[in-house]
Design a protein around this motif. Structure first.
Motif, PDB file in Angstrom:
ATOM      1  N   ARG A 146       0.840  -1.201   0.000  1.00 19.63           N
ATOM      2  CA  ARG A 146       0.000   0.000   0.000  1.00 19.63           C
ATOM      3  C   ARG A 146       0.872   1.246   0.000  1.00 19.63           C
ATOM      4  O   ARG A 146       2.067   1.165   0.309  1.00 19.63           O
ATOM      5  N   PRO A 147       0.318   2.384  -0.325  1.00 25.00           N
ATOM      6  CA  PRO A 147       1.121   3.607  -0.332  1.00 25.00           C
ATOM      7  C   PRO A 147       1.606   3.948   1.071  1.00 25.00           C
ATOM      8  O   PRO A 147       0.839   3.883   2.030  1.00 25.00           O
ATOM      9  N   ALA A 148       2.859   4.284   1.200  1.00 23.91           N
ATOM     10  CA  ALA A 148       3.400   4.681   2.504  1.00 23.91           C
ATOM     11  C   ALA A 148       2.781   6.006   2.933  1.00 23.91           C
ATOM     12  O   ALA A 148       2.627   6.931   2.126  1.00 23.91           O
TER      13      ALA A 148
ATOM     14  N   THR B  24       8.350   4.352  -1.266  1.00 26.48           N
ATOM     15  CA  THR B  24       7.040   5.007  -1.235  1.00 26.48           C
ATOM     16  C   THR B  24       5.899   4.019  -1.029  1.00 26.48           C
ATOM     17  O   THR B  24       4.730   4.419  -1.045  1.00 26.48           O
ATOM     18  N   VAL B  25       6.230   2.737  -0.864  1.00 24.53           N
ATOM     19  CA  VAL B  25       5.187   1.760  -0.555  1.00 24.53           C
ATOM     20  C   VAL B  25       5.510   1.092   0.775  1.00 24.53           C
ATOM     21  O   VAL B  25       6.676   1.038   1.195  1.00 24.53           O
ATOM     22  N   ARG B  26       4.484   0.612   1.430  1.00 19.46           N
ATOM     23  CA  ARG B  26       4.650  -0.142   2.671  1.00 19.46           C
ATOM     24  C   ARG B  26       4.170  -1.568   2.427  1.00 19.46           C
ATOM     25  O   ARG B  26       3.082  -1.788   1.886  1.00 19.46           O
TER      26      ARG B  26
ATOM     27  N   THR C  50      10.807 -14.266   2.681  1.00 21.84           N
ATOM     28  CA  THR C  50      10.051 -14.463   3.913  1.00 21.84           C
ATOM     29  C   THR C  50       9.968 -13.150   4.660  1.00 21.84           C
ATOM     30  O   THR C  50      10.890 -12.334   4.623  1.00 21.84           O
ATOM     31  N   GLY C  51       8.881 -12.949   5.309  1.00 18.82           N
ATOM     32  CA  GLY C  51       8.699 -11.720   6.061  1.00 18.82           C
ATOM     33  C   GLY C  51       8.334 -10.560   5.141  1.00 18.82           C
ATOM     34  O   GLY C  51       8.254 -10.689   3.937  1.00 18.82           O
ATOM     35  N   ALA C  52       8.103  -9.420   5.719  1.00 14.05           N
ATOM     36  CA  ALA C  52       7.755  -8.223   4.942  1.00 14.05           C
ATOM     37  C   ALA C  52       8.051  -6.985   5.775  1.00 14.05           C
ATOM     38  O   ALA C  52       8.165  -7.048   6.984  1.00 14.05           O
ATOM     39  N   ARG C  53       8.181  -5.869   5.099  1.00 14.17           N
ATOM     40  CA  ARG C  53       8.401  -4.612   5.810  1.00 14.17           C
ATOM     41  C   ARG C  53       7.124  -4.209   6.536  1.00 14.17           C
ATOM     42  O   ARG C  53       6.027  -4.258   5.947  1.00 14.17           O
ATOM     43  N   ALA C  54       7.249  -3.823   7.737  1.00 12.76           N
ATOM     44  CA  ALA C  54       6.064  -3.367   8.485  1.00 12.76           C
ATOM     45  C   ALA C  54       5.781  -1.910   8.151  1.00 12.76           C
ATOM     46  O   ALA C  54       6.677  -1.191   7.740  1.00 12.76           O
TER      47      ALA C  54
END
Length: 310
Positions: free
Chosen positions: A187-189, A257-259, A306-310
């Motif tokens: 999604r957009p940050a 610019t994305v989360r 694995t995992g993702a940016r919070a």
């Protein structure tokens, strides 16, 4: 000893050229011969096979279903003749058929994110260790037959494919899973109500078996924006136009610019693997590629999945 029904390599080349060119005149140009010679040869091939392979019309000649099947087998036979020469010459030099002595072209079909993010480090290692191999990568949309269909049709030696989807792998092919690719919310940050944004999607993503998971998630809206590929989807999300549910490979190198948010322990995944034919699975070049794919994965050199940016 040959029998009257045996097809020669030249007849196989004529069959393939006619199937791919859309007519005997176009095939003649490709082969450097005449239209009448191609037409005569095709009639002879049809007599040997015992069925009509091309539907003739004023606009050209199109392969019948039998012709499409015959052309796929012809491509695979011709490819094995090439492999025969490479492997036999290696054996004649006393080098055997070890992957380290592999040489010649290697035709790979891959979906876009695999071609951009998974294959480059693998091919870098492959060509450094075995400089005789000449990789040729072609991006194929993972819709319908997809990359596995290219292998079955004889247009690729190996396909990097999504396995276990609603589209089954053509029978008789050899497959192996390389990694489980998790999906994440992107999604957009900085957007305060990002889940209220419209869903952006692309056709290859929608064809995934994860549709069943999506159907149980009442917070995911119906896709109202459709893009051509995952790169366009990511650009739209980065521009604040929507949110998306995307697999990890598609998010490699995602902009700041994305989360990216992990979807939790029940998140869907996508199996990414290789597809080849039984005969090519034993060839030196394909064995070398599969070896590097597995080695690179085991060494942790594939993109982080694995995992993702919070």
């Amino acid at each position: 000893m040959t029998t009257p029904s045996d097809l020669s390599p030249q007849e196989l080349r004529i069959l393939v050229a006619a199937a791919e060119s859309g007519g005997f005149s176009a095939a003649a140009e490709v082969l450097g011969t005449t239209q009448s010679a191609v037409s005569h040869a095709v009639r002879g091939i049809e007599r040997k096979v015992g069925t009509v392979l091309f539907a003739r019309a004023r606009t050209g000649a199109r392969p019948t279903p039998a012709g499409t099947t015959a052309a796929a087998h012809a491509r695979r036979v011709l490819r094995m003749l090439d492999v025969l020469l490479v492997d036999a010459r290696a054996a004649g030099r006393g080098t055997g058929t070890d992957e380290h002595t592999a040489g010649g072209p290697l035709h790979i079909a891959a979906f876009r994110s695999a071609a951009l993010h998974l294959l480059p480090p693998v091919l870098e290692r492959l060509t450094a260790r075995r400089p005789g191999i000449e990789p040729h990568v072609r991006i194929v949309r993972e819709v319908g037959p997809g990359t596995a269909g290219e292998v079955a049709a004889g247009r690729a030696d190996v396909g990097i494919a999504t396995l276990g989807t609603a589209t089954p792998t053509p029978p008789g092919l050899v497959t192996g899973i390389l990694l489980e690719e998790p999906y994440a919310l992107v999604r957009p940050a900085g957007h305060r109500a990002s889940r209220s944004l419209p869903l952006v999607d692309w056709i290859e993503n929608c064809s995934s078996y994860t549709r069943e998971w999506w159907a149980t998630q009442d917070w995911i809206p119906r896709a109202t924006i459709e893009a051509d590929d995952d790169g366009a989807v990511l650009a739209m999300v980065a521009g604040g136009l929507g949110m998306a549910i995307m697999p990890a490979l598609s998010l490699t190198g995602a902009p700041s610019t994305v989360r990216i948010t992990d979807l939790g322990p029940t998140r869907p995944t996508r199996s990414v693997g290789y597809v080849t034919t039984p005969e090519l699975a034993a060839s030196t070049a394909v064995r070398a590629l599969v070896h590097e794919l597995r080695h690179t994965r085991a060494a942790g050199m594939l993109p982080l999945l694995t995992g993702a940016r919070a």
